[in-house]
Enzyme design. Structure first.
Site, PDB file in Angstrom:
ATOM      1  N   LYS A 260       0.823  -1.202   0.000  1.00 42.80           N
ATOM      2  CA  LYS A 260       0.000   0.000   0.000  1.00 42.80           C
ATOM      3  C   LYS A 260       0.856   1.251   0.000  1.00 42.80           C
ATOM      4  O   LYS A 260       0.409   2.320   0.366  1.00 42.80           O
ATOM      5  CB  LYS A 260      -0.947   0.002   1.188  1.00 42.80           C
TER       6      LYS A 260
ATOM      7  N   ARG B 110       4.198  -5.121   9.644  1.00 41.07           N
ATOM      8  CA  ARG B 110       3.015  -5.911   9.277  1.00 41.07           C
ATOM      9  C   ARG B 110       3.068  -6.118   7.766  1.00 41.07           C
ATOM     10  O   ARG B 110       2.979  -5.147   7.011  1.00 41.07           O
ATOM     11  CB  ARG B 110       1.750  -5.151   9.692  1.00 41.07           C
TER      12      ARG B 110
HETATM   13  N1  HH2 Z   1      -3.214  -1.869   7.470  1.00 40.12           N
HETATM   14  C1  HH2 Z   1      -4.309  -2.542   7.093  1.00 40.12           C
HETATM   15  C2  HH2 Z   1      -5.062  -3.276   8.013  1.00 40.12           C
HETATM   16  N2  HH2 Z   1      -4.707  -3.325   9.311  1.00 40.12           N
HETATM   17  N3  HH2 Z   1      -3.224  -2.689  11.044  1.00 40.12           N
HETATM   18  C3  HH2 Z   1      -2.149  -2.008  11.454  1.00 40.12           C
HETATM   19  N4  HH2 Z   1      -1.787  -2.046  12.757  1.00 40.12           N
HETATM   20  N5  HH2 Z   1      -1.374  -1.272  10.590  1.00 40.12           N
HETATM   21  C4  HH2 Z   1      -1.682  -1.182   9.274  1.00 40.12           C
HETATM   22  O1  HH2 Z   1      -0.965  -0.460   8.538  1.00 40.12           O
HETATM   23  C5  HH2 Z   1      -2.836  -1.890   8.782  1.00 40.12           C
HETATM   24  C6  HH2 Z   1      -3.602  -2.643   9.725  1.00 40.12           C
HETATM   25  C7  HH2 Z   1      -4.724  -2.509   5.667  1.00 40.12           C
HETATM   26  O2  HH2 Z   1      -4.022  -3.392   4.879  1.00 40.12           O
HETATM   27  P1  HH2 Z   1      -4.558  -4.788   4.332  1.00 40.12           P
HETATM   28  O3  HH2 Z   1      -4.747  -5.747   5.451  1.00 40.12           O
HETATM   29  O4  HH2 Z   1      -3.655  -5.194   3.254  1.00 40.12           O
HETATM   30  O5  HH2 Z   1      -5.909  -4.451   3.609  1.00 40.12           O
HETATM   31  P2  HH2 Z   1      -7.449  -4.522   4.020  1.00 40.12           P
HETATM   32  O6  HH2 Z   1      -7.685  -3.549   5.107  1.00 40.12           O
HETATM   33  O7  HH2 Z   1      -8.149  -4.128   2.749  1.00 40.12           O
HETATM   34  O8  HH2 Z   1      -7.777  -5.911   4.451  1.00 40.12           O
END
Ligand code: HH2
Length: 282
Positions: free
Chosen positions: A226, A260
């Site tokens: 991202k 992460r």
């Molecule tokens: N980013 C996402 C989700 N949870 N938690 C923390 N602590 N930090 C982050 O940067 C973070 C998070 C979003 O990323 P992703 O899981 O790839 O996508 P989605 O929210 O669409 O499932």
């Protein structure tokens, strides 16, 4: 520079952050930003989580609601229908720490009751019930900064000084949590890249991440797939691997303790090399 290793205290045992700890992402969702639908079935999610642990993830982050820009919230019963079976099946199969990626206190409470070790709250413990749960259960929590909420956050992406604003928010939320009985060593802070931030805010936060160190908590960063998210949120996710790893290495250089990531195997190799260079110099 006297860069002492932070400690993260779990209900049982602790993790000394003298190396960069990888948190592997398992999205049990049909619509996540980069891997939506791939692990929506419990068995494929569990297999994926175990693979990430084998590849070097010391924490497995299980989430049932996408928080990508524009995403709608998922009702609690649907979120639990997604993550409950995965947590139940995964818990006895791994010694890795398991984290639940939710901002809903009821989901977190059920997950902790199943033996989940940690709560990852993208809303930054904004709900008092979440703080009470974390304090009562003695589980660590990730306190993340998000401007606004996922459905609208990219509209709110304006800052005078993004690092100062993130610092103030994290300072305030951690102070409230500690006052409510959460031990200092059970908190991790996260600047929330991509959450109400444009690409230039993400780069600024990585560059100046060290300015969050005086808060005194371990720092987690999610650069994975991202890095270019923001106004250009539709960019092809797989193109982000190299960019995400470069950003992750730079984040470690700037003071990150945990990352992460989706691509654990590749990141683990890169970060082992980065740790050799960076942590010895710290
Ligand atoms: N980013 C996402 C989700 N949870 N938690 C923390 N602590 N930090 C982050 O940067 C973070 C998070 C979003 O990323 P992703 O899981 O790839 O996508 P989605 O929210 O669409 O499932």
């Amino acid at each position: 520079m006297g860069w002492e290793a932070r400690v993260l205290r779990f209900r049982e045992g602790e993790l000394t952050l003298d190396h960069t700890v990888l948190m592997g992402i398992v999205n049990v969702t049909p619509d996540s930003f980069s891997d939506g639908g791939r692990f929506a079935q419990p068995t494929s999610a569990v297999e994926h989580a175990l693979r990430l642990a084998d590849e070097g993830a010391e924490i497995l982050d299980i989430g049932g609601e996408s928080t990508r820009p524009g995403a709608d919230p998922v009702p609690e019963d649907e979120e639990w229908r997604r993550v409950g079976p995965v947590l139940t099946a995964l818990r006895p199969k791994t010694d890795a720490r398991i984290s639940i990626d939710t901002y809903k206190p009821k989901i977190a409470a059920k997950a902790v009751a199943l033996g989940v070790d940690m709560v990852n709250d993208v809303s930054g413990l904004r709900d008092e019930r979440m703080i009470r749960l974390v304090a009562r259960e003695s589980v660590p929590a990730i306190v993340m900064h998000m401007k606004g909420e996922p459905r609208t956050m990219q509209r709110a992406a304006g800052y005078r000084d993004v690092v100062r604003e993130v610092y103030s928010f994290l300072d305030e939320r951690t102070t409230v949590a500690i006052a409510a009985g959460v031990p200092r060593e059970a908190l991790v802070i996260d600047p929330g890249l991509g959450f109400g931030k444009r690409p230039e805010h993400n780069t600024e936060l990585v560059r100046r991440l060290g300015e969050l160190r005086p808060l005194g908590f371990p720092i987690l960063v999610g650069t994975s797939r991202k890095w270019f998210r923001g106004e250009r949120g539709g960019e092809i996710p797989d193109e982000g691997l190299e960019a995400g790893i470069a950003a992750a290495s730079l984040a470690v250089r700037s003071g990150a303790d945990l990352l992460r990531v989706h691509d654990v195997a590749a990141t683990a190799k890169a970060i082992r090399a980065a740790d050799e260079v960076i942590r010895r110099a710290r």
